[in-house]
Design an enzyme around this catalytic site. Structure first.
Site, PDB file in Angstrom:
ATOM      1  CG  ASP A   1       1.932  -4.944 -10.486  1.00 58.47           C
ATOM      2  OD1 ASP A   1       2.545  -4.273  -9.634  1.00 58.47           O
ATOM      3  OD2 ASP A   1       1.289  -5.987 -10.223  1.00 58.47           O
TER       4      ASP A   1
ATOM      5  CG  HIS B   1      -1.636  -2.717 -13.840  1.00 52.76           C
ATOM      6  ND1 HIS B   1      -2.743  -2.733 -13.020  1.00 52.76           N
ATOM      7  CD2 HIS B   1      -1.115  -3.967 -13.809  1.00 52.76           C
ATOM      8  CE1 HIS B   1      -2.898  -3.954 -12.517  1.00 52.76           C
ATOM      9  NE2 HIS B   1      -1.921  -4.725 -12.986  1.00 52.76           N
TER      10      HIS B   1
END
Ligand code: ZN
Length: 497
Positions: free
Chosen positions: A308, A450
């Site tokens: 992400d 991430h």
């Protein structure tokens, strides 16, 4: 003197005779012109390779004489006989020819009837074939044409119908109104100004439409290839690419059944499929679009790594290097506002077969937004991804995974959360991320990371080869859901497969 008189007498007599003779001739000529009618030419018609001249019967005609004006401007007799038609094959494409015909009578001849035409050769049809959008007709250029007329006759019709008149520079036409599985016959004519040629040869074919919208997806039973059904089809043949440009027919789907499941593909590779409709052994349509996908073995364990908040080249680039090296794929939930800046990253993700999904435009919590603001956050990002990859977006992950009913009602994609939370953003320690995954991963897991932190790139460089070595297929979220037979619905939340 006497001699002179005699000479004068002779001269006088001669002059008188000449005068009389001349007058008589004039009179006679005038008489015959006024009384004789001309032969009426019925038609001067372009046929294939010749001009056909035909004329009407002339009362009292013993025979007819046909003359043609030659290039030097003089008329020359090219036929004499009783028949009232003649085919002149001494003609060249695009030239104008004058013909005149008179009747030979008992003691005289009739006046000439005259008519002209521009000879236009019959054009040649190069091919009549099934194509993507209909029946494709191609023909050879005629030098003097100002246009072409295309005619069609369907199996049941008695007459040809003019389909279209096209200009001189058009040498093909697609008959988009042909109906599937009917036989059609085509022919064309060339025209030049007001003249028209004879028709080309006629060519028939049985129209088999092209299959549209071929897609290939992983499924729990194998690779499912689907396409739009064609009404009254007899069946479809399904082909898989073997290597290079070599294709192999892997099976047929009979009647209107518009899918086929390939159970024999090699898993873990990119596979290509194409499909065509058939009528019988001789009549096939052209292939529709080629569908491609990365094949996932439904009987082998799999995991979807997700990243992400990127893209961010210094980190994402390393992760992509590692995925590429291990022939693995992941899903990147990208933030729309970063996409323009790191568009190269997005393009590379797409090229490697990774899934690029939507993590909103500005990474604000969707649960605090109105319906229209939520839609705006999603649509802007969808459009940016499409701009750089050409692909439509399938999935959304809400920032923080925060979802309420308004979010579910507003998002026109499935919502994806996770089953393994590495907390990489919080501890930023590669070893913790790795051990977290090792401890919690199982078949069907969705792992959250991430691609903003170098520690996450470090962790990926360890965990990707580890998972591959331990028998996991590293696949995208959509691939995993397909392979597991999970049909995702828009606005529904998923955490694993
Ligand atoms: Zn986020």
């Amino acid at each position: 003197m006497l001699k002179m008189k005699k000479l004068l007498k002779v001269f006088f007599a001669m002059t008188l005779t000449a005068f009389l003779l001349f007058s008589f001739e004039c009179l006679a000529a005038k008489d015959s012109l006024e009384s004789a009618q001309s032969v009426k030419i019925k038609a001067v018609q372009n046929l294939s390779g010749c001009v056909k001249i035909s004329w009407e019967k002339f009362d009292g005609a013993l025979s007819y004489e046909l003359e043609k004006k030659m290039s030097n401007g003089k008329w020359q007799k090219i036929y004499e006989g009783e028949t009232r038609t003649y085919k002149d094959s001494e003609v060249e494409d695009g030239k104008v020819y004058f013909y005149r015909v008179r009747a030979v009578l008992e003691n005289s001849v009739s006046a000439f009837g005259t008519k002209s035409t521009k000879f236009l050769k019959a054009p040649s049809l190069k091919s009549v074939k099934n194509s993507t959008n209909g029946v494709l007709i191609k023909w050879e250029k005629c030098q003097n044409a100002t246009g072409y007329k295309i005619y069609r006759k369907s199996e049941s019709a008695k007459k040809y119908k003019l389909l279209k008149t096209v200009g001189a520079n058009t040498l093909n036409f697609t008959d988009k109104k042909a109906t599937g599985f009917l036989k059609y016959t085509y022919k064309i004519k060339q025209q030049s100004a007001n003249y028209i040629s004879a028709t080309s040869e006629v060519v028939s074919l049985l129209y088999v439409p092209c299959v549209k919208n071929v897609t290939a997806k992983n499924s729990p039973n194998g690779i499912k290839i689907t396409w739009n059904s064609i009404s009254s089809s007899k069946g479809y043949s399904v082909w898989r690419k073997i290597s290079g440009e070599e294709w192999k027919k892997i099976g047929v789907s009979k009647g209107e059944k518009n899918y086929y499941i390939d159970k024999k593909c090699t898993y873990g590779k990119k596979a290509y499929y194409k499909v065509r409709a058939y009528y019988n052994a001789k009549n096939y349509g052209v292939f529709g679009n080629t569908a491609s996908l990365y094949t996932v073995n439904p009987n082998k364990k799999m995991v979807a790594l997700t990243y992400d908040d990127g893209p961010y080249t210094p980190v994402t680039g390393r992760i992509l290097d590692c995925l590429e090296k291990n022939k693995a794929r992941a899903t990147f939930f990208v933030v729309g506002s970063r996409v323009d800046t790191y568009s190269d990253c997005i393009k590379r993700e797409a090229k490697l077969g990774c899934e690029i999904a939507n993590h909103t435009y500005s990474h604000t919590s969707l649960t605090k937004l109105s319906k229209s603001d939520i839609k705006n956050e999603i649509e802007k990002t969808d459009n940016l991804i499409k701009k750089y990859t050409g692909n439509s977006v399938n999935l959304v992950r809400a920032p923080g995974g925060a979802v309420n009913q308004t979010v579910k009602d507003s998002v026109s994609h499935p919502l994806i959360n996770w089953s393994v939370d590495t907390l990489d953003w919080s501890h930023r320690t590669a070893s913790k991320t790795v051990s977290n995954i090792k401890a919690n991963v199982r078949d069907g897991s969705i792992v959250l990371m991430h691609d903003l932190y170098s520690a996450t790139a470090d962790a990926s460089e360890t965990i990707i080869p580890y998972l591959v070595k331990n028998g996991y297929q590293l696949v995208t979220v959509s691939e995993m859901m397909d392979a597991k037979g999970v049909t995702m619905k828009n606005g529904n939340l998923y955490r694993s497969a």
